[in-house]
Each structure stands twice: as structure tokens, then as C-alpha cells.
Design a protein around this motif. Structure first.
Motif, PDB file in Angstrom:
ATOM      1  N   ALA A 167     -22.848 -14.313 -10.326  1.00  0.00           N
ATOM      2  CA  ALA A 167     -21.717 -14.906  -9.613  1.00  0.00           C
ATOM      3  C   ALA A 167     -20.759 -13.827  -9.141  1.00  0.00           C
ATOM      4  O   ALA A 167     -20.637 -12.763  -9.766  1.00  0.00           O
ATOM      5  CB  ALA A 167     -20.977 -15.893 -10.506  1.00  0.00           C
ATOM      6  N   ALA A 202     -23.275 -20.142  -1.967  1.00  0.00           N
ATOM      7  CA  ALA A 202     -24.433 -19.679  -2.726  1.00  0.00           C
ATOM      8  C   ALA A 202     -25.370 -18.885  -1.818  1.00  0.00           C
ATOM      9  O   ALA A 202     -25.430 -19.117  -0.607  1.00  0.00           O
ATOM     10  CB  ALA A 202     -25.180 -20.863  -3.329  1.00  0.00           C
ATOM     11  N   ARG A 228     -22.429 -18.180  -6.147  1.00  0.00           N
ATOM     12  CA  ARG A 228     -23.551 -17.759  -6.984  1.00  0.00           C
ATOM     13  C   ARG A 228     -24.695 -17.148  -6.175  1.00  0.00           C
ATOM     14  O   ARG A 228     -24.945 -17.529  -5.028  1.00  0.00           O
ATOM     15  CB  ARG A 228     -24.091 -18.947  -7.785  1.00  0.00           C
ATOM     16  N   ASN A 282     -15.281 -17.156 -12.738  1.00  0.00           N
ATOM     17  CA  ASN A 282     -16.657 -17.079 -12.233  1.00  0.00           C
ATOM     18  C   ASN A 282     -17.255 -18.439 -11.897  1.00  0.00           C
ATOM     19  O   ASN A 282     -18.370 -18.506 -11.372  1.00  0.00           O
ATOM     20  CB  ASN A 282     -17.564 -16.358 -13.229  1.00  0.00           C
ATOM     21  N   PHE A 338     -18.427 -20.758 -13.820  1.00  0.00           N
ATOM     22  CA  PHE A 338     -19.453 -21.261 -14.727  1.00  0.00           C
ATOM     23  C   PHE A 338     -18.827 -22.077 -15.858  1.00  0.00           C
ATOM     24  O   PHE A 338     -17.758 -21.719 -16.374  1.00  0.00           O
ATOM     25  CB  PHE A 338     -20.250 -20.112 -15.342  1.00  0.00           C
TER      26      PHE A 338
END
Length: 430
Positions: free
Chosen positions: A414, A271, A302, A422, A424
Motif C-alpha cells: 500500500a 489500486a 494498494r 495505509n 488496511f
């Protein structure tokens, strides 16, 4: 302006009053003994010196001229605290309506006040060079020039920032979970919202760009068990952050470096958080910036980009002269759509955009309250001129957020894997 005024010498207050389209909402007085406006007005602007008049008359940008006079103490505002002049600014902004004088009226005003006042006095020492003069410090947003711009604003005094920001040492928009939440609660809520949007988990790696005093880095390490690296161009911030990381026993997980983000060598981060940095990098550098972030992320990693934005794409990206010279040299703001496009064009997929504009108005109100409450110690730490800069710009910024001149957006994105993944879930979890 009546014919009689055209044929005689005006006082300073008369000249000022003659430029109004509507009656003055406050009292204006000057060093020549003149006055205009209601005697019982709650606020009074006093032009205390010839230099103050010179600042106001010689500046093409009225905000810069008034700001110079206010910072230097040559233009004084009574009826409000210099640490929080918000209420007076509301009256000034909403009640001062200038009209365009005729050429003859303009000649009369200049003749009355003195043509010598059109020569700009030396600016206060707190003023950064103009955009033109900064060209000698290097190209806009070069490593050298960015370092100097950050130094101008952030390397003021860590103690000063402790007094203004409070224990969190968070110099970005907070998120208030309730109307009556404290500033500290709101800053904690902001960091946790960022962490949840990034879906941080123990053992992951976070890169925090423009990390300030390390609030996000410490939160990610302490609350989520994340190995977090923060970078800042302020040496004072980095030193304070490292000391706080050590004090909290987070050395094994958290680190803050005095380093330009462009020089970060590590990669494969789970991230990236960018909380209040995008305002400093320049609009033309968005492609390179978000390209850099995309390169540093793992597939499905992300990005949370938190930054001040313009209310629409018709507004100029560059700030006014006062903000550029006294607060954020070389700063630029863009509309959120431009940022979203830049993130997409860098190869990332945007999943969520959130505007938390009103939260920044509340955050600034909290900072101004802290400055006013700790005024004497703040002045002792950085000097009265610098303290006035902060009071003026923070109160003015609060008003701008309230009136929707500027906004604050979270953009969550992302890095998409080669197979289109991705990372998610079907619905948001934060």
C-alpha cells in the motif's frame, strides 16, 4: 569409454552413450542406424538428421542445442505427445547424467561424429536473436526493444491462445480452490483473489499493468463495478480485449490500450494490479517500476504484484538460452526478497507475501492438456515448429515449478499516507 572405443570410429548412439555417468533411461537412435539404451524403454529420442546432430554438437548450452533440434523436427521424441512432453522430460531431466570426458575421449567423439558438426547450423526461424545481436534493436528494456520482445511471444495468434488457454484467455498462474477444480474455475478464483486483496469497491479506479487479454480488467468491472484501465504491449491482445469488453457490454467501465505502461498519463488510482509483467521489465528497472506505481496510486491505494520468482537469491536472474531465445526474450526473474525490498524502497508498505508455486504447475498441466487436445488446429494456426516450442517450454516449466526451481509470488502493498495511514484493517479480509 574403453580403450577399444578410443581407437575406432564411434556411431552416434555409442558416442552419446559414452558420455553417460549412469545407464541410459531411454532409447537413443540416430540416422546412421545406431541405437543405445533399453529396447523396451517407454521413450525414444531419435536424432533424425545431420542438422539435428549439428545443433546438439555446436551449442555450448545443451538445452538450446536439444531445443533447436526438437523445434525443427531434426530431433524427435517418441512415446509422448508433442503438445505435452512432460513425462518424457521427467525421464530426461532425472535420468540423463552426463560426465566430463577426458581430452582424448572428446577428440575421439568429435573425430567420429565429424568436426563439421561443430559449425552451428542456421537456427530455426522461431528463434529470437541472441542477447548480443539484440543490442542492435536498442538498449535492454528500452521502449523499442521491449515492444519487440513482447511481440515475439504474444503476437503469435489470438486463436492459438484461445485453444491453449481456454475461454478465460488468462496467461498467468491460476489459483485452484480445490484439487479437482477446472482451469476456468481456477482462473476466475485467481482474478477474484487479486480483487479481494486489493479490496476493490464500486466506483474505484484500477490500473492493470501488462493486462494481456483483459481478464482482470473485465473481472474488476463486471464483478466489482470498478472503472478499470489495462495496458499491454501486444496489439493483438489489445484488439481482442477491446472486442470482448464490447461484447460483454462493459464499455462504460473497462478499457484496454495498446500502450507501454511507462506512457500512462492518468494517476490517482485506488489500486494497481501487475499480473505477470514484472518478469519482463528487468531487475535493474525495479526501482523505476515500483516508483512509477507508487506515483500512480492515491494515498492508501494498494498494489498487487503477481510474478514468477527465483527459489533463492543465488540463482542467476537471466533465464537459460532456450527460454531467452524461444519464449521470453530479455526476461529476468529475481528472488522474492529482492522484489519486496524494491517495493519498500519505492515508498510502499508490504502487507502480505504469498507463494502459489504449486498452482502454476497445475495451470501449466492444464495448458499442455489443451494444446495436446487441440494439436491439429494449433499446428494449422501457427505451424508445427511454434506449437512444439509451446509444448516443450510449458511442460519444462511445469517440471521446474514442481521441483521448486522457480516460484510464483503475490506481493500486496500500500501507498502510505503522509500521516502514516495505509487503509488496511487490523486483520486481512481476503
Amino acid at each position: 569409454m574403453t580403450q577399444s572405443l578410443l581407437t575406432r570410429k564411434l556411431t552416434i548412439a555409442e558416442a552419446f552413450d559414452s558420455l553417460m555417468r549412469e545407464p541410459l533411461p531411454l532409447r537413443v537412435t540416430a540416422y546412421d542406424g545406431s541405437a543405445a539404451g533399453p529396447e523396451d524403454a517407454p521413450y525414444r529420442v531419435h536424432i533424425a538428421t545431420e542438422r539435428g546432430l549439428g545443433y546438439m554438437m555446436s551449442s555450448i548450452d545443451p538445452d538450446l542445442g536439444l531445443g533447436r533440434g526438437y523445434v525443427s523436427g531434426d530431433v524427435q521424441v517418441f512415446g509422448t505427445h508433442p503438445g505435452d512432453p512432460y513425462e518424457a522430460l521427467v525421464v530426461l531431466k532425472k535420468g540423463i547424467k552426463f560426465r566430463r570426458p577426458s581430452p582424448l575421449e572428446l577428440v575421439t567423439i568429435i573425430r567420429s561424429l565429424g568436426i563439421s558438426h561443430l559449425v552451428p547450423p542456421t537456427p530455426p526461424a522461431e528463434e529470437a536473436p541472441s542477447r548480443v545481436r539484440r543490442l542492435f534493436e536498442g538498449f535492454r528494456h528500452s521502449l523499442t526493444r521491449d515492444a519487440e520482445a513482447i511481440h515475439h511471444h504474444y503476437d503469435v495468434s489470438n486463436r492459438f491462445y484461445e485453444l491453449v488457454l481456454g475461454p478465460s484467455m488468462a496467461y498467468t498462474c491460476a489459483v485452484f480452490p480445490r484439487e479437482d477444480a477446472t482451469l476456468e474455475e481456477a482462473q476466475e478464483t485467481k482474478f477474484d483473489l487479486v480483487a479481494r486483496k486489493l479490496d476493490l469497491k464500486s466506483g474505484q479506479r484500477l490500473l492493470d499493468l501488462g493486462c494481456g487479454w483483459g481478464g482482470m480488467v473485465r473481472h474488476a468491472a463486471k464483478e466489482y463495478g470498478v472503472k478499470a484501465l489495462g495496458v499491454t504491449l501486444s496489439q493483438q491482445q489489445a484488439e481482442w480485449a477491446q472486442e470482448e469488453i464490447k461484447r460483454q457490454g462493459l464499455d462504460d467501465l473497462a478499457e484496454v490500450r495498446f500502450l507501454d505502461y511507462r506512457l500512462v498519463e492518468e494517476g490517482d488510482f485506488d489500486a494497481v494490479s501487475s499480473i505477470g509483467l514484472t518478469e519482463h521489465i528487468g531487475v535493474r528497472n525495479y526501482p523505476a517500476y515500483f516508483g512509477f506505481i507508487e506515483d500512480k496510486l492515491k494515498p492508501e491505494g494498494r498494489l498487487l504484484n503477481h510474478c514468477i520468482t527465483r527459489a533463492n537469491g543465488h540463482q542467476p536472474t537471466k533465464p537459460g538460452e532456450f527460454i531467452d531465445r524461444y519464449v521470453f526474450p530479455d526476461g529476468e526473474l529475481a528472488a522474492p526478497g529482492l522484489l519486496v525490498s524494491a517495493v519498500h524502497d519505492a515508498g510502499m508498505e508490504v502487507h502480505d507475501v504469498e507463494n502459489i508455486r504449486i498452482h502454476y504447475a497445475k495451470t501449466l498441466a492444464g495448458w499442455c492438456a489443451n494444446l495436446a487436445a487441440n494439436w491439429d488446429e494449433c499446428v494449422a494456426e501457427v505451424g508445427e515448429n511454434t506449437a512444439r516450442v509451446w509444448g516443450l517450454y510449458m511442460a519444462g516449466s511445469r517440471l521446474a515449478f514442481e521441483e521448486n526451481e522457480i516460484q510464483l509470488h503475490h506481493i500486496l502493498a500500500a501507498k502510505v499516507g503522509d500521516d502514516g495511514s495505509n487503509g488496511f484493517p487490523l486483520r486481512p479480509t481476503w
